[in-house]
Scaffold this motif. Sequence first.
Motif, mmCIF file in Angstrom:
data_model
loop_
_atom_site.group_PDB
_atom_site.id
_atom_site.type_symbol
_atom_site.label_atom_id
_atom_site.label_comp_id
_atom_site.label_asym_id
_atom_site.label_seq_id
_atom_site.Cartn_x
_atom_site.Cartn_y
_atom_site.Cartn_z
ATOM 1 N N HIS A 20 32.951 30.946 36.464
ATOM 2 C CA HIS A 20 32.202 31.258 37.565
ATOM 3 C C HIS A 20 33.110 31.805 38.754
ATOM 4 C CE1 HIS A 20 28.087 30.725 36.223
ATOM 5 N NE2 HIS A 20 28.408 29.299 36.238
ATOM 6 N N PHE A 21 34.362 30.944 38.891
ATOM 7 C CA PHE A 21 35.214 31.249 39.827
ATOM 8 C C PHE A 21 35.955 32.648 39.562
ATOM 9 C CE2 PHE A 21 39.049 29.215 42.455
ATOM 10 C CZ PHE A 21 38.702 30.152 43.396
ATOM 11 N N ALA A 22 36.599 32.623 38.414
ATOM 12 C CA ALA A 22 37.217 33.853 38.027
ATOM 13 C C ALA A 22 36.642 35.242 38.093
ATOM 14 C CB ALA A 22 37.745 33.676 36.538
ATOM 15 N N GLU A 23 35.066 35.115 37.679
ATOM 16 C CA GLU A 23 34.171 36.263 37.921
ATOM 17 C C GLU A 23 34.273 36.697 39.432
ATOM 18 O OE1 GLU A 23 30.703 35.172 36.059
ATOM 19 O OE2 GLU A 23 31.415 35.306 34.004
ATOM 20 N N ALA A 24 34.047 35.525 40.466
ATOM 21 C CA ALA A 24 33.593 35.678 41.607
ATOM 22 C C ALA A 24 34.885 36.587 42.232
ATOM 23 C CB ALA A 24 33.521 34.452 42.327
ATOM 24 N N VAL A 25 36.141 36.129 41.904
ATOM 25 C CA VAL A 25 37.249 36.831 42.376
ATOM 26 C C VAL A 25 37.970 37.653 41.689
ATOM 27 C CG1 VAL A 25 37.560 34.660 44.104
ATOM 28 C CG2 VAL A 25 38.956 34.809 41.905
ATOM 29 N N ALA A 26 37.423 38.150 40.573
ATOM 30 C CA ALA A 26 38.003 39.263 39.647
ATOM 31 C C ALA A 26 38.884 40.429 40.628
ATOM 32 C CB ALA A 26 36.986 39.853 38.846
ATOM 33 N N GLU A 27 38.308 40.828 41.624
ATOM 34 C CA GLU A 27 38.860 42.218 42.212
ATOM 35 C C GLU A 27 40.103 41.717 43.072
ATOM 36 O OE1 GLU A 27 37.016 43.694 46.086
ATOM 37 O OE2 GLU A 27 35.459 43.402 44.674
ATOM 38 N N MET A 28 40.458 40.493 43.126
ATOM 39 C CA MET A 28 41.356 39.683 43.925
ATOM 40 C C MET A 28 42.865 39.971 43.129
ATOM 41 S SD MET A 28 42.680 38.153 46.767
ATOM 42 C CE MET A 28 41.376 37.226 47.424
ATOM 43 N N PRO A 29 43.775 40.383 43.733
ATOM 44 C CA PRO A 29 45.023 40.698 43.115
ATOM 45 C C PRO A 29 45.518 39.077 42.756
ATOM 46 C CG PRO A 29 45.163 41.773 45.048
ATOM 47 C CD PRO A 29 44.008 41.280 45.103
ATOM 48 N N CYS A 30 46.020 38.928 41.626
ATOM 49 C CA CYS A 30 46.396 37.545 41.024
ATOM 50 C C CYS A 30 45.361 36.654 40.754
ATOM 51 C CB CYS A 30 47.486 36.831 41.907
ATOM 52 S SG CYS A 30 48.786 37.873 42.154
ATOM 53 N N SER A 31 43.976 37.115 40.658
ATOM 54 C CA SER A 31 42.793 36.454 40.284
ATOM 55 C C SER A 31 42.563 35.197 41.236
ATOM 56 C CB SER A 31 42.581 36.283 38.808
ATOM 57 O OG SER A 31 41.191 35.616 38.542
ATOM 58 N N VAL A 32 42.510 34.130 40.368
ATOM 59 C CA VAL A 32 42.259 32.782 41.229
ATOM 60 C C VAL A 32 43.310 32.378 42.150
ATOM 61 C CG1 VAL A 32 41.725 30.525 40.652
ATOM 62 C CG2 VAL A 32 40.603 32.124 39.247
ATOM 63 N N ARG A 33 44.472 32.430 41.506
ATOM 64 C CA ARG A 33 45.910 31.949 42.114
ATOM 65 C C ARG A 33 45.983 32.959 43.617
ATOM 66 N NH1 ARG A 33 50.764 30.262 38.378
ATOM 67 N NH2 ARG A 33 49.994 27.866 37.848
ATOM 68 N N GLY A 34 45.521 34.134 43.529
ATOM 69 C CA GLY A 34 45.623 35.082 44.702
ATOM 70 C C GLY A 34 44.567 34.562 45.665
ATOM 71 N N PHE A 35 43.441 34.153 45.163
ATOM 72 C CA PHE A 35 42.453 33.549 46.082
ATOM 73 C C PHE A 35 42.949 32.298 46.876
ATOM 74 C CE2 PHE A 35 39.039 30.650 46.938
ATOM 75 C CZ PHE A 35 38.262 31.322 47.931
ATOM 76 N N GLN A 36 43.368 31.403 45.961
ATOM 77 C CA GLN A 36 43.812 30.247 46.539
ATOM 78 C C GLN A 36 44.886 30.331 47.349
ATOM 79 O OE1 GLN A 36 44.623 28.429 42.475
ATOM 80 N NE2 GLN A 36 42.579 27.269 42.798
ATOM 81 N N MET A 37 46.087 31.402 47.047
ATOM 82 C CA MET A 37 47.000 31.571 48.012
ATOM 83 C C MET A 37 46.546 31.939 49.315
ATOM 84 S SD MET A 37 50.055 32.766 45.566
ATOM 85 C CE MET A 37 51.068 33.505 46.713
ATOM 86 N N LEU A 38 45.864 33.055 49.226
ATOM 87 C CA LEU A 38 45.198 33.822 50.603
ATOM 88 C C LEU A 38 44.476 32.637 51.333
ATOM 89 C CD1 LEU A 38 45.047 36.230 52.158
ATOM 90 C CD2 LEU A 38 43.220 36.968 50.643
ATOM 91 N N SER A 39 43.635 31.897 50.700
ATOM 92 C CA SER A 39 43.019 31.076 51.343
ATOM 93 C C SER A 39 43.740 29.542 51.841
ATOM 94 C CB SER A 39 41.885 30.182 50.539
ATOM 95 O OG SER A 39 41.344 29.170 51.183
ATOM 96 N N THR A 40 44.859 29.445 51.416
ATOM 97 C CA THR A 40 45.743 28.487 51.985
ATOM 98 C C THR A 40 46.612 28.903 52.983
ATOM 99 O OG1 THR A 40 45.976 27.271 49.690
ATOM 100 C CG2 THR A 40 47.761 26.931 51.525
ATOM 101 N N VAL A 41 46.750 30.218 53.032
ATOM 102 C CA VAL A 41 47.568 30.641 54.173
ATOM 103 C C VAL A 41 46.502 30.906 55.382
ATOM 104 C CG1 VAL A 41 48.365 33.235 55.090
ATOM 105 C CG2 VAL A 41 49.253 32.285 52.913
ATOM 106 N N VAL A 42 45.360 31.533 55.361
ATOM 107 C CA VAL A 42 44.520 31.540 56.432
ATOM 108 C C VAL A 42 44.098 30.054 56.753
ATOM 109 C CG1 VAL A 42 42.015 32.377 56.898
ATOM 110 C CG2 VAL A 42 43.738 33.755 55.756
ATOM 111 N N HIS A 43 43.564 29.316 55.801
ATOM 112 C CA HIS A 43 42.938 28.049 56.511
ATOM 113 C C HIS A 43 43.791 26.878 56.619
ATOM 114 C CE1 HIS A 43 39.058 29.783 55.815
ATOM 115 N NE2 HIS A 43 39.375 29.948 54.661
ATOM 116 N N HIS A 44 45.205 26.886 56.170
ATOM 117 C CA HIS A 44 46.001 25.776 56.240
ATOM 118 C C HIS A 44 47.183 26.138 56.919
ATOM 119 C CE1 HIS A 44 43.436 23.013 53.700
ATOM 120 N NE2 HIS A 44 43.475 24.300 52.960
ATOM 121 N N ASP A 45 47.490 27.365 57.127
ATOM 122 C CA ASP A 45 48.826 27.781 57.931
ATOM 123 C C ASP A 45 50.030 27.061 57.521
ATOM 124 O OD1 ASP A 45 50.092 29.724 59.534
ATOM 125 O OD2 ASP A 45 49.924 28.105 61.245
ATOM 126 N N PRO A 46 50.526 27.347 56.271
ATOM 127 C CA PRO A 46 51.589 26.548 55.657
ATOM 128 C C PRO A 46 53.021 27.099 56.766
ATOM 129 C CG PRO A 46 50.953 27.943 54.182
ATOM 130 C CD PRO A 46 49.896 28.063 55.228
#
Length: 171
Positions: free
Chosen positions: A37-63
């Motif tokens: 379900h996750f992969a289908e939801a973020v299919a248009e994201m570059p790098c798919s699931v990892r791309g989503f996780q990276m972008l989410s981490t950058v925005v929400h956790h501000d490493p």
Amino acid sequence: MASTQHPPLAFDKPLPGFLPGDLAWHLGMILRGHQTHFAEAVAEMPCSVRGFQMLSTVVHHDPANQQALGAHLGIDRTVLTYLIDDLVAAGLVERVPAPTDRRARKIVATNQGEALLKKMEARVAAAEQTLLAELDAGESEQLAHLVSKLSMAIHRAQPGANPCEAMDHLG
């Protein structure tokens, strides 16, 4: 002196309703369903699931820098560089000098990246609701609480553990 008997320890018997090993099967099925379900939801994201996780981490956790981003996600720095390159090329993030160390790079989301993340988060939320459709609202909330509690306990005990590796070994 009379001896006192203690009740058996929790690990002396299987979880209620589970045979030894059943938990692994159940968790594997949930992970497979989520992954689909996750992969289908973020299919248009570059790098798919990892791309989503990276972008989410950058925005929400501000490493603080690129190294902290990789450490948080458990991604090797050589792989991380290629993933960031793809997100930069898509206009979703940019590398800027880290404020605490001008030699290091901090990854920040662009306006386009923040907009795409918001869209993807709505899709991921809908995908998670689909996955949890068999549970009522109280059960979903309880599951979320228990999974969060357990995963954080494991993370504290094994801070360097990479959850992506566990997914890769589902076979």
